[in-house]
Design a protein around this motif. Structure first.
Motif, mmCIF file in Angstrom:
data_model
loop_
_atom_site.group_PDB
_atom_site.id
_atom_site.type_symbol
_atom_site.label_atom_id
_atom_site.label_comp_id
_atom_site.label_asym_id
_atom_site.label_seq_id
_atom_site.Cartn_x
_atom_site.Cartn_y
_atom_site.Cartn_z
ATOM 1 N N MET A 1 -5.776 -0.667 10.410
ATOM 2 C CA MET A 1 -6.930 -0.110 9.679
ATOM 3 C C MET A 1 -6.782 -0.364 8.181
ATOM 4 S SD MET A 1 -9.791 1.442 9.887
ATOM 5 C CE MET A 1 -9.750 2.068 11.580
ATOM 6 N N HIS A 2 -5.530 -0.204 7.664
ATOM 7 C CA HIS A 2 -5.285 -0.442 6.243
ATOM 8 C C HIS A 2 -5.635 -1.880 5.872
ATOM 9 C CE1 HIS A 2 -2.603 -2.136 3.117
ATOM 10 N NE2 HIS A 2 -2.842 -0.987 2.464
ATOM 11 N N ASN A 3 -5.215 -2.834 6.683
ATOM 12 C CA ASN A 3 -5.457 -4.247 6.368
ATOM 13 C C ASN A 3 -6.940 -4.591 6.390
ATOM 14 O OD1 ASN A 3 -2.751 -4.634 6.073
ATOM 15 N ND2 ASN A 3 -2.431 -5.493 8.120
ATOM 16 N N LYS A 4 -7.716 -3.886 7.213
ATOM 17 C CA LYS A 4 -9.172 -4.142 7.239
ATOM 18 C C LYS A 4 -9.833 -3.606 5.969
ATOM 19 C CE LYS A 4 -9.502 -3.989 12.290
ATOM 20 N NZ LYS A 4 -10.034 -3.245 13.463
ATOM 21 N N LEU A 5 -9.286 -2.485 5.454
ATOM 22 C CA LEU A 5 -9.875 -1.883 4.267
ATOM 23 C C LEU A 5 -9.400 -2.536 2.975
ATOM 24 C CD1 LEU A 5 -9.650 1.894 5.301
ATOM 25 C CD2 LEU A 5 -11.697 0.448 5.284
ATOM 26 N N PHE A 6 -8.110 -2.933 2.966
ATOM 27 C CA PHE A 6 -7.514 -3.475 1.729
ATOM 28 C C PHE A 6 -6.959 -4.855 2.023
ATOM 29 C CE2 PHE A 6 -6.988 1.152 1.802
ATOM 30 C CZ PHE A 6 -7.749 1.513 0.696
ATOM 31 N N THR A 7 -7.816 -5.827 1.998
ATOM 32 C CA THR A 7 -7.419 -7.187 2.374
ATOM 33 C C THR A 7 -6.490 -7.832 1.352
ATOM 34 O OG1 THR A 7 -9.446 -8.026 1.339
ATOM 35 C CG2 THR A 7 -9.519 -7.575 3.720
ATOM 36 N N LYS A 8 -6.516 -7.369 0.109
ATOM 37 C CA LYS A 8 -5.701 -7.991 -0.929
ATOM 38 C C LYS A 8 -4.321 -7.320 -1.080
ATOM 39 C CE LYS A 8 -9.557 -9.759 -3.664
ATOM 40 N NZ LYS A 8 -10.203 -9.799 -5.007
ATOM 41 N N HIS A 9 -4.127 -6.205 -0.379
ATOM 42 C CA HIS A 9 -2.816 -5.531 -0.444
ATOM 43 C C HIS A 9 -1.799 -6.280 0.415
ATOM 44 C CE1 HIS A 9 -4.465 -1.317 -1.738
ATOM 45 N NE2 HIS A 9 -4.931 -2.319 -2.481
ATOM 46 N N THR A 10 -0.575 -6.252 -0.019
ATOM 47 C CA THR A 10 0.500 -6.946 0.719
ATOM 48 C C THR A 10 1.585 -5.931 1.094
ATOM 49 O OG1 THR A 10 0.081 -8.931 -0.595
ATOM 50 C CG2 THR A 10 2.127 -8.861 0.715
ATOM 51 N N PRO A 11 1.473 -5.349 2.271
ATOM 52 C CA PRO A 11 2.488 -4.362 2.701
ATOM 53 C C PRO A 11 3.823 -5.046 3.004
ATOM 54 C CG PRO A 11 0.441 -4.127 3.950
ATOM 55 C CD PRO A 11 0.368 -5.448 3.240
ATOM 56 N N TYR A 12 4.904 -4.293 2.814
ATOM 57 C CA TYR A 12 6.254 -4.794 3.104
ATOM 58 C C TYR A 12 6.769 -4.153 4.400
ATOM 59 C CZ TYR A 12 6.035 -6.175 -1.816
ATOM 60 O OH TYR A 12 5.662 -6.729 -3.004
ATOM 61 N N GLY A 13 7.190 -5.026 5.323
ATOM 62 C CA GLY A 13 7.743 -4.527 6.580
ATOM 63 C C GLY A 13 9.212 -4.139 6.421
ATOM 64 N N ARG A 14 9.814 -3.739 7.527
ATOM 65 C CA ARG A 14 11.212 -3.303 7.474
ATOM 66 C C ARG A 14 12.163 -4.438 7.109
ATOM 67 N NH1 ARG A 14 12.671 1.651 9.129
ATOM 68 N NH2 ARG A 14 11.004 2.984 9.927
ATOM 69 N N GLY A 15 11.716 -5.668 7.272
ATOM 70 C CA GLY A 15 12.543 -6.797 6.870
ATOM 71 C C GLY A 15 12.662 -6.922 5.364
ATOM 72 N N MET B 1 7.120 7.319 12.875
ATOM 73 C CA MET B 1 7.891 6.521 11.930
ATOM 74 C C MET B 1 7.058 5.389 11.337
ATOM 75 S SD MET B 1 10.682 8.014 11.708
ATOM 76 C CE MET B 1 11.584 9.277 12.584
ATOM 77 N N ALA B 2 7.297 5.148 10.046
ATOM 78 C CA ALA B 2 6.581 4.081 9.351
ATOM 79 C C ALA B 2 7.305 2.753 9.531
ATOM 80 C CB ALA B 2 6.468 4.413 7.876
ATOM 81 N N ASP B 3 6.543 1.682 9.651
ATOM 82 C CA ASP B 3 7.101 0.338 9.762
ATOM 83 C C ASP B 3 6.732 -0.526 8.565
ATOM 84 O OD1 ASP B 3 8.316 0.637 12.340
ATOM 85 O OD2 ASP B 3 6.302 0.609 13.198
ATOM 86 N N PHE B 4 5.839 -0.009 7.717
ATOM 87 C CA PHE B 4 5.386 -0.794 6.564
ATOM 88 C C PHE B 4 5.206 0.129 5.362
ATOM 89 C CE2 PHE B 4 3.985 -2.994 10.328
ATOM 90 C CZ PHE B 4 4.298 -4.317 10.063
ATOM 91 N N TYR B 5 5.329 -0.471 4.178
ATOM 92 C CA TYR B 5 5.088 0.251 2.929
ATOM 93 C C TYR B 5 4.170 -0.592 2.058
ATOM 94 C CZ TYR B 5 5.772 1.846 -1.858
ATOM 95 O OH TYR B 5 5.561 2.282 -3.135
ATOM 96 N N CYS B 6 3.119 0.048 1.548
ATOM 97 C CA CYS B 6 2.181 -0.651 0.656
ATOM 98 C C CYS B 6 2.408 -0.157 -0.759
ATOM 99 C CB CYS B 6 0.739 -0.398 1.091
ATOM 100 S SG CYS B 6 -0.470 -1.209 -0.003
ATOM 101 N N GLU B 7 2.866 -1.086 -1.612
ATOM 102 C CA GLU B 7 3.156 -0.734 -2.993
ATOM 103 C C GLU B 7 1.899 -0.373 -3.760
ATOM 104 O OE1 GLU B 7 6.236 -2.437 -6.347
ATOM 105 O OE2 GLU B 7 5.023 -3.867 -5.213
#
Length: 585
Positions: free
Chosen positions: A66-80, A47-53
């Motif tokens: 791993m995603h955050n290390k590769l894409f530091t400028k992306h802002t994923p959205y959590g389940r909140g 199950m996914a807990d985050f979505y990156c637009e």
């Protein structure tokens, strides 16, 4: 004729089709949960807990690192922040699917008919309509209020559920009434049989009397024949004995006796010379057979529709119009009754819990006991589970256990069903849409119907055992419990919404019941000589009326229940063999 160009309905529709998610269908509710895109590529269902637009992908917590290390400028959205997640494909497919052409998607809207259209619908049904536009163009000029629609749907769903429950109860009610009338038919047949048996016995007795009379007459003749025969034989023997002896006096006497006896015999024979064989015959009453052959049945079968009483304004004040008293004592009772709980089923049957005599009694529509069930413990509370099943709380002193016993009403018999074992004392209980609420004296607990513990809804702060009776509103959004000298109204989560206090509750409030329209009834006593039923508003905040007191015959009231079929309030009493029934409006 309107012309159309091929266009995508929504930019996001193409994007969401590339998303994967597992979907669990539960009833009519669709619960979506997205799978981690990276894990899915590895054929792992996580199950996914985050979505990156920016990536247009979903991530679990591990892959997000791993995603955050590769894409530091992306802002994923959590389940909140799931409002910023895309629409699940299952939901999108459900909404886009044309109801008529299942394989087509909705792309247009006809203003003339207020209908959504796929391309097939537009061509076949709306090609002559001048106001057919693309949905993508329509949404630019017309806004939607989904929240308002959701509230409207919730209201309608509650009404549909209520109607469904009523109709399901109606199915059970008509079946129960059918079973009840089967019993009446059998009872009628037994009465007819008994009446025919009586007629038969009378006929047999009459024929027996005639037989006895005729046989007595013939026996009298037989006895006379024997007597005359014996006397004549004696005279004949006497004549033969003296015939050659010169006994003139004896000869004269013999002669006279013989002549007298011969005359008697001739007179008797003359009177019976035409006597024929006597026989008895029976001529059936043809009118009975003709009458029965003309009948089409044992009686007339009808059906009627009855409107249930008490549905309407939850704050309408109830007025008492009359009272009756009904004895519920049975021969096996060893003590005076104490009716601690009352339940009225959809088929109008009434069940009462008699705590003192440790039994549950089934009453008919005239409140007469037709059968009873005795358990191994002391019953306390009772509530309806289905139209033909109730649950009863039991305290078993011998085994030191606490149980909820389910009882099935089968025609006029009470049959024991399943049983739940509890870890705490149980008194009152109420059931609503799969949830079972049970009082322990010090708290209110919530269980599933299978007996699984859900939560402790409320606990008496003082720790004293004062919480016995409970009730639930028709919609299930409010719970009512008696706690010491007050009535508490709780929300679904157990939080206290309102607290009602009144001088009438100062000593002993004991029972609470809610009518189908939401009217709240409380009964109890304030010693030494004040007994009452009061009506509160649907929120349990204020008293609307005092419906009955000791002046109306209220004595040691212990339970109260509204009978919606007859618009009556039934009151159970402590140490009293009767129940009170108040006719109300």
């Amino acid at each position: 004729m309107a012309t159309f160009s091929q266009s995508s309905i929504d930019k996001g529709s193409d994007i969401t089709k590339s998303f994967s998610q597992s979907t669990i269908d539960k009833g009519s509710d669709m619960i979506q949960d997205f799978l981690c895109s990276t894990c899915e590529e590895k054929k792992l269902d996580k199950m996914a807990d985050f979505y990156c637009e920016s990536c247009v992908k979903f991530y679990c917590g591990e892959c997000l690192n791993m995603h955050n290390k590769l894409f530091t400028k992306h802002t994923p959205y959590g389940r909140g922040a799931m409002k910023k997640w895309p629409v699940a494909k299952k939901v999108e497919d459900f909404l886009l699917k044309c109801d008529i052409h299942k394989e087509e998607s909705l792309k247009m809207y006809c203003d003339d008919h207020n209908e959504l259209c796929c391309t097939n619908c537009a061509f076949l049904k709306h090609r002559l309509c001048p106001q057919v536009t693309l949905i993508s163009d329509k949404v630019k000029v017309q806004s939607t209020d989904l929240q308002k629609l959701s509230v409207s749907i919730k209201t309608i769903l509650e009404e549909i559920t209520k109607l469904q429950n009523i109709q399901e109860a109606s199915i059970q009610y008509v079946q129960s009434s059918y079973d009840e009338q089967l019993y009446t038919i059998q009872e009628t047949r037994q009465k007819i049989n008994a009446a025919l048996d009586t007629i038969e016995q009378k006929t047999l007795k009459e024929m027996k009397d005639i037989l006895t009379k005729l046989q007595a007459s013939s026996k009298s003749d037989v006895d006379k024949c024997i007597r005359l025969r014996d006397e004549l034989q004696q005279l004949r023997d006497a004549i033969q004995d003296i015939s050659d002896k010169s006994k003139l006096e004896l000869s004269f006497i013999a002669t006279r006796k013989c002549m007298d006896k011969i005359q008697q015999s001739e007179t008797f024979l003359k009177g019976n010379s035409l006597q024929a064989n006597v026989s008895i015959t029976f001529q059936p009453n043809s009118e009975i057979i003709q009458y029965l052959s003309k009948l089409s049945g044992l009686g007339q079968i009808e059906h009627s529709t009855q409107t249930l009483m008490g549905q309407g304004n939850p704050n309408k004040v109830i007025t008492v119009q009359g009272k009756s008293e009904h004895n519920v004592n049975i021969s096996s009772d060893s003590q005076k009754c104490s009716i601690t709980a009352i339940c009225v089923l959809p088929d109008r049957k009434v069940l009462v819990v008699d705590g003192k005599n440790a039994n549950v009694k089934l009453l008919d529509q005239q409140y007469q006991v037709v059968s009873h069930w005795s358990g191994t413990g002391t019953p306390e509370g009772m509530c309806e589970i289905t139209p033909s099943e109730v649950a009863v709380t039991l305290k078993c002193s011998d085994t030191n256990t606490n149980e909820v016993q389910f009882i099935i009403v089968n025609n006029r018999q009470l049959v024991m069903g399943k049983k739940l074992q509890l870890q705490h004392t149980c008194y009152g209980l109420v059931f609503h849409q799969g949830d079972l609420y049970i009082t322990s004296g010090t708290a209110l607990y919530k269980y599933t119907l299978s007996g699984k513990f859900v939560s402790k809804m409320y606990e008496e702060p003082s720790g004293y055992a004062t919480i016995y009776s409970c009730a639930v509103s028709p919609t299930g959004d409010k719970l009512y419990i008696i706690s010491k000298d007050k009535l508490l109204t709780l929300a679904r989560d157990g939080s206290v919404l309102f607290t009602f206090t009144d001088p009438a509750l100062a000593k002993w409030p004991i029972g609470v019941n809610v009518t189908p329209s939401g009217q709240v009834l409380v009964c109890g006593a304030r010693y030494p000589n004040y007994y009452f039923i009061i009506q509160l508003d649907s929120e349990g905040k204020r008293k609307l009326a005092t419906l009955a007191t000791e002046k109306d015959g209220m004595v040691n009231s212990s339970s109260v229940c509204y009978n919606r079929h007859t618009a009556c309030i039934i009151v159970g009493l402590f140490r009293n063999n009767s129940i009170l029934v108040f006719k109300v409006q």
